[in-house]
Motif scaffolding. Sequence first.
Motif, short mmCIF file in Angstrom:
data_model
loop_
_atom_site.label_atom_id
_atom_site.label_comp_id
_atom_site.label_asym_id
_atom_site.label_seq_id
_atom_site.Cartn_x
_atom_site.Cartn_y
_atom_site.Cartn_z
N TYR A 76 0.82 -1.21 0.00
CA TYR A 76 0.00 0.00 0.00
C TYR A 76 0.85 1.27 0.00
O TYR A 76 0.31 2.37 -0.06
CB TYR A 76 -0.92 0.01 1.22
CG TYR A 76 -2.02 -1.02 1.14
CD1 TYR A 76 -3.20 -0.76 0.44
CD2 TYR A 76 -1.89 -2.26 1.76
CE1 TYR A 76 -4.20 -1.70 0.36
CE2 TYR A 76 -2.89 -3.22 1.68
CZ TYR A 76 -4.05 -2.93 0.98
OH TYR A 76 -5.05 -3.87 0.89
N GLN A 85 1.65 8.68 -3.47
CA GLN A 85 0.58 9.59 -3.83
C GLN A 85 -0.80 9.00 -3.56
O GLN A 85 -1.79 9.73 -3.46
CB GLN A 85 0.69 9.95 -5.32
CG GLN A 85 1.99 10.62 -5.71
CD GLN A 85 2.20 11.96 -5.00
OE1 GLN A 85 1.26 12.72 -4.83
NE2 GLN A 85 3.42 12.21 -4.56
N MET A 86 -0.87 7.67 -3.43
CA MET A 86 -2.15 7.00 -3.23
C MET A 86 -2.48 6.74 -1.76
O MET A 86 -3.61 6.41 -1.42
CB MET A 86 -2.15 5.66 -3.97
CG MET A 86 -2.17 5.78 -5.49
SD MET A 86 -3.72 6.49 -6.07
CE MET A 86 -4.89 5.22 -5.55
N ARG A 146 -21.54 7.90 4.98
CA ARG A 146 -20.80 6.69 4.62
C ARG A 146 -20.94 5.60 5.67
O ARG A 146 -20.79 4.41 5.37
CB ARG A 146 -19.32 7.05 4.43
CG ARG A 146 -18.48 5.96 3.79
CD ARG A 146 -17.07 6.44 3.55
NE ARG A 146 -17.04 7.59 2.67
CZ ARG A 146 -15.92 8.27 2.36
NH1 ARG A 146 -14.77 7.89 2.88
NH2 ARG A 146 -15.96 9.30 1.55
N ARG A 194 -16.16 -1.73 -3.74
CA ARG A 194 -15.38 -0.84 -4.60
C ARG A 194 -16.13 0.46 -4.92
O ARG A 194 -15.53 1.52 -5.05
CB ARG A 194 -15.01 -1.56 -5.90
CG ARG A 194 -14.07 -2.74 -5.68
CD ARG A 194 -13.75 -3.46 -6.98
NE ARG A 194 -12.92 -4.63 -6.75
CZ ARG A 194 -11.59 -4.59 -6.62
NH1 ARG A 194 -10.97 -3.43 -6.71
NH2 ARG A 194 -10.91 -5.69 -6.39
N SER A 250 -3.07 8.51 0.88
CA SER A 250 -4.16 9.28 1.50
C SER A 250 -5.52 8.95 0.89
O SER A 250 -6.55 9.39 1.41
CB SER A 250 -3.90 10.78 1.36
OG SER A 250 -3.86 11.16 -0.01
N LYS A 251 -5.55 8.18 -0.19
CA LYS A 251 -6.81 7.87 -0.86
C LYS A 251 -7.38 6.50 -0.47
O LYS A 251 -8.49 6.17 -0.86
CB LYS A 251 -6.61 7.92 -2.38
CG LYS A 251 -6.18 9.30 -2.86
CD LYS A 251 -5.97 9.33 -4.37
CE LYS A 251 -5.53 10.71 -4.82
NZ LYS A 251 -5.31 10.78 -6.28
N TYR A 252 -6.62 5.73 0.28
CA TYR A 252 -7.11 4.43 0.71
C TYR A 252 -8.09 4.59 1.89
O TYR A 252 -7.99 5.53 2.67
CB TYR A 252 -5.95 3.53 1.15
CG TYR A 252 -5.02 3.13 0.03
CD1 TYR A 252 -5.52 2.69 -1.18
CD2 TYR A 252 -3.65 3.19 0.20
CE1 TYR A 252 -4.67 2.32 -2.21
CE2 TYR A 252 -2.78 2.82 -0.83
CZ TYR A 252 -3.30 2.39 -2.03
OH TYR A 252 -2.46 2.02 -3.05
N ALA A 253 -9.01 3.65 2.01
CA ALA A 253 -9.98 3.66 3.11
C ALA A 253 -9.35 2.99 4.33
O ALA A 253 -9.69 1.86 4.71
CB ALA A 253 -11.26 2.94 2.69
N TRP A 254 -8.42 3.69 4.97
CA TRP A 254 -7.69 3.12 6.09
C TRP A 254 -8.62 2.80 7.26
O TRP A 254 -8.45 1.79 7.95
CB TRP A 254 -6.59 4.06 6.55
CG TRP A 254 -5.46 4.18 5.59
CD1 TRP A 254 -5.16 5.24 4.78
CD2 TRP A 254 -4.47 3.19 5.31
NE1 TRP A 254 -4.06 4.98 4.02
CE2 TRP A 254 -3.59 3.72 4.33
CE3 TRP A 254 -4.22 1.90 5.78
CZ2 TRP A 254 -2.51 3.01 3.83
CZ3 TRP A 254 -3.14 1.19 5.28
CH2 TRP A 254 -2.29 1.75 4.31
#
Length: 255
Positions: A24, A29-30, A143, A205, A32-36
């Motif tokens: 991960y 750059q990615m 959400r 997704r 901060s875009k993951y659903a941590w």
Amino acid sequence: MCLIGSTLFVDKSSDRVRGWLYSYFRDLQMVSKYAWGAGVLAWMYRQLGRSSRAGSTGFYGCLTLLQAWIYEYFPSLRIHRAAPQTVTQGDPLARRWEGPVHGGGPSEVPRPLDHYRRLLDGFRADHVDWLPFGAHPGRAVPRSLYRGVIRIYDVTEAYDPSRTLRQFGYRQVIPDPPIRPFRVSRPAVGTYKVVFGADLDQLWRSRGQLINLDAYSTPFDDTGSVDLEYLKWYTLRTHPCIVPPEMVSSRRWHC
């Protein structure tokens, strides 16, 4: 990586990072875009499942998340601190429970596991703070009304807010049928693998399915009321007490 391995995705080693987590961070750059948050929750659900099995000797996962959740919803289990601290927007909510411990009262004295089992058996609906985050958390964070699966790498777990309607300010009714996996296997001793269908994977997704609270139930008062039919349904499907009845003292604890 210290935060990842020692706080968010803790395993038996307590201080090492599983190899798959490095994938991960290949593209920074990615990150901060993951659903941590969903990933940490899925990992904790899996560890709770493992720790509930006979022969389990411990619990691994994000204990900070679990402990903060307990403090928010169960006032009698909070340690003796001053009132919850105010946190600014963007700060972790767990910081509400920072600060000095007051007194050394009963909550700070180490207790055996049996004590907490009996304490939980004695809980009533009005012992729970059902809405610590405001009257309409589902509106504040839409959400959180997502129904489907949550996942991190190969760990996939069901997430179904229709089974916790009181945490959204609504009377609990009989929930939808459970989200069932397509296949469950045990590849090794002490482990298990859960595979959900492709339709649920697509929901994850797209985050495409949110429940409609008004279609399920009606708002409740702060006592945590439930529908009578739900109570009948629940009683037939659960153990009313954690402590076996033969071990309960009739003078203090009742199931």
